[in-house]
Design an enzyme around this catalytic site. Structure first.
Site, mmCIF file in Angstrom:
data_model
loop_
_atom_site.group_PDB
_atom_site.id
_atom_site.type_symbol
_atom_site.label_atom_id
_atom_site.label_comp_id
_atom_site.label_asym_id
_atom_site.label_seq_id
_atom_site.Cartn_x
_atom_site.Cartn_y
_atom_site.Cartn_z
ATOM 1 N N GLN A 78 0.828 -1.216 0.000
ATOM 2 C CA GLN A 78 0.000 0.000 0.000
ATOM 3 C C GLN A 78 0.860 1.263 0.000
ATOM 4 O O GLN A 78 0.502 2.274 0.619
ATOM 5 C CB GLN A 78 -0.954 -0.012 1.197
ATOM 6 C CG GLN A 78 -2.117 -0.966 1.032
ATOM 7 C CD GLN A 78 -3.049 -0.547 -0.111
ATOM 8 O OE1 GLN A 78 -3.129 0.617 -0.480
ATOM 9 N NE2 GLN A 78 -3.743 -1.517 -0.679
ATOM 10 N N SER A 79 1.974 1.235 -0.706
ATOM 11 C CA SER A 79 2.883 2.376 -0.733
ATOM 12 C C SER A 79 2.276 3.590 -1.439
ATOM 13 O O SER A 79 1.867 3.505 -2.602
ATOM 14 C CB SER A 79 4.173 1.970 -1.450
ATOM 15 O OG SER A 79 4.957 3.105 -1.766
ATOM 16 N N ASN A 80 2.254 4.719 -0.743
ATOM 17 C CA ASN A 80 1.845 5.978 -1.370
ATOM 18 C C ASN A 80 2.921 6.474 -2.329
ATOM 19 O O ASN A 80 2.633 7.115 -3.330
ATOM 20 C CB ASN A 80 1.612 7.054 -0.307
ATOM 21 C CG ASN A 80 0.501 6.691 0.641
ATOM 22 O OD1 ASN A 80 -0.638 6.515 0.228
ATOM 23 N ND2 ASN A 80 0.822 6.556 1.922
ATOM 24 N N ALA A 82 4.859 4.575 -4.164
ATOM 25 C CA ALA A 82 4.733 3.820 -5.417
ATOM 26 C C ALA A 82 3.629 4.426 -6.282
ATOM 27 O O ALA A 82 3.808 4.632 -7.490
ATOM 28 C CB ALA A 82 4.429 2.348 -5.112
#
Ligand SMILES: *Cc1c(COP(=O)(O)O)cnc(C)c1O
Length: 351
Positions: A78-80, A82
């Site tokens: 859930q990387s912002n 990325a």
């Protein structure tokens, strides 16, 4: 105020600047506490916003200057970071390869298919889930030549975005209320005039900046920028990824690297790292976070996220209640974004 020379570094415009700086009078009143301002880096204008936009302007500026066509970066599922990298690459016509790790103890379908990771695919990035160093090596081999951005966009080049952000804040901050209360009784034109005046006003009206910290580029850049601009503001960095001591080491190293890249002195004692709001770990819900997210939503209509800004807000609330931030201080809560993450933590906010 002196200004570090950021113009020497290639930069590509990706965001809407300056992001708004808003007073949170209802939140301040609710806490019986300091003057709280919120710096809206959730409104950077790039695919749901967030703090990675500022870093990516310098990182991708360099990638383009070096003639790259492919960008690789890393993050949690859930990387912002990325998601914002995927958006920036789409906008610039670059191929985007995301190597994502299951670094949060969750494997449910919602977590693995919704929120940021849903947007990564929509934005045209290729997502690969990697489990270990071997997987990463194999993926990098298959991808071939690429501009590789570290997790969170946090190296000295990325941190330049937050050196600039500190300068941006200091041009926005109003003089203390004793000298001017532009929004009390002043018409829009007078307000605008005061705002312009404050651009040459005294730096240092901010006592503290509270910000979530994981890979540290944000805190490091702010530390260098505030110090260079002659502001006395302290950075209260709230550890959300690893314990305080490890976070402190990462912040200090990157602060020094960023100062070296800019050719300015390394700021000393500028950042305080807080470890008390991490809870059981990265991406794990805490009651304090849930309370703070609700509080910001219901007093200011501002949406935080459960992984980063919500824990930073919990720290702000906790520090004020404990008297560690005084009622007469001026605090800037730096909203770093993360909205898509809210939707993969529905259980934390029922009721
Ligand atoms: C990445 C991120 C942070 C942390 O910033 P760092 O520069 O990595 O310390 C804070 N908030 C949000 C929403 C983020 O995505």
């Amino acid at each position: 105020m002196t200004t570090p020379d950021l113009t020497a570094f290639p930069r590509v415009r990706l965001g809407h600047w300056p992001t708004p700086l808003e007073r949170c009078d209802r939140l301040s009143a609710e806490l019986g506490g300091p003057r709280i301002w919120i710096k809206r880096d959730d409104c950077t204008g790039l695919a749901a916003g967030g703090n990675k936009t500022r870093k990516l302007e310098y990182l991708l500026g360099r990638a383009l200057a070096e003639g790259h066509h492919t960008v690789v970066t890393f993050g949690a599922v859930q990387s912002n970071h990325a998601r914002q990298t995927a958006a920036a690459c789409a906008r610039l016509g670059l191929r985007c390869e995301l190597l994502l790790t299951r670094s949060v103890p969750r494997s449910d379908e919602l977590y693995e298919t919704s929120g940021n990771v849903l947007l990564d695919g929509l934005l045209g990035a290729r997502v690969r889930i990697v489990d270990d160093a071997d997987d990463i090596a194999a993926a990098l081999e298959e991808i071939g030549p690429a501009y590789v951005i570290p997790p969170g966009g946090s190296n000295a080049v990325g941190a330049l975005g937050y050196v600039g952000a500190a300068l941006e804040l200091l041009t926005q901050i109003q003089p203390p209320p004793e000298t001017a209360r532009p929004d009390q009784g002043a018409g829009p034109q007078e307000q605008e005039a005061t705002r312009l005046e404050s651009k040459v006003g005294p730096a240092g009206a901010v006592d503290r900046v509270v910000v979530a910290t994981s890979t540290a580029g944000t805190a490091a850049g702010l530390a260098v920028g505030l110090a260079e601009a002659g502001s006395a503001a302290q950075v209260e960095a709230v550890a959300v990824y690893r314990p305080a001591e490890e976070t402190r080491a990462v912040v200090e190293e990157l602060t020094a690297e960023t100062a070296r890249l800019l050719g300015v002195p390394v700021p000393e004692d500028r950042v305080t790292v807080h470890g008390d709001w991490l809870g059981p770990g990265y991406g794990v819900v805490t009651p304090e976070m849930s309370e703070a997210v609700r509080l910001f939503a219901r007093t200011e209509g501002v949406l935080l996220d459960p992984v980063y800004s919500g824990k930073a807000a919990a720290a702000l609330v906790g520090l004020v209640r404990a008297g560690r931030i005084g009622a007469d201080e001026t605090v800037v809560f730096w909203h770093t974004g993360g909205l898509p993450g809210l939707f993969v933590y529905p259980d934390a906010f029922v009721g």
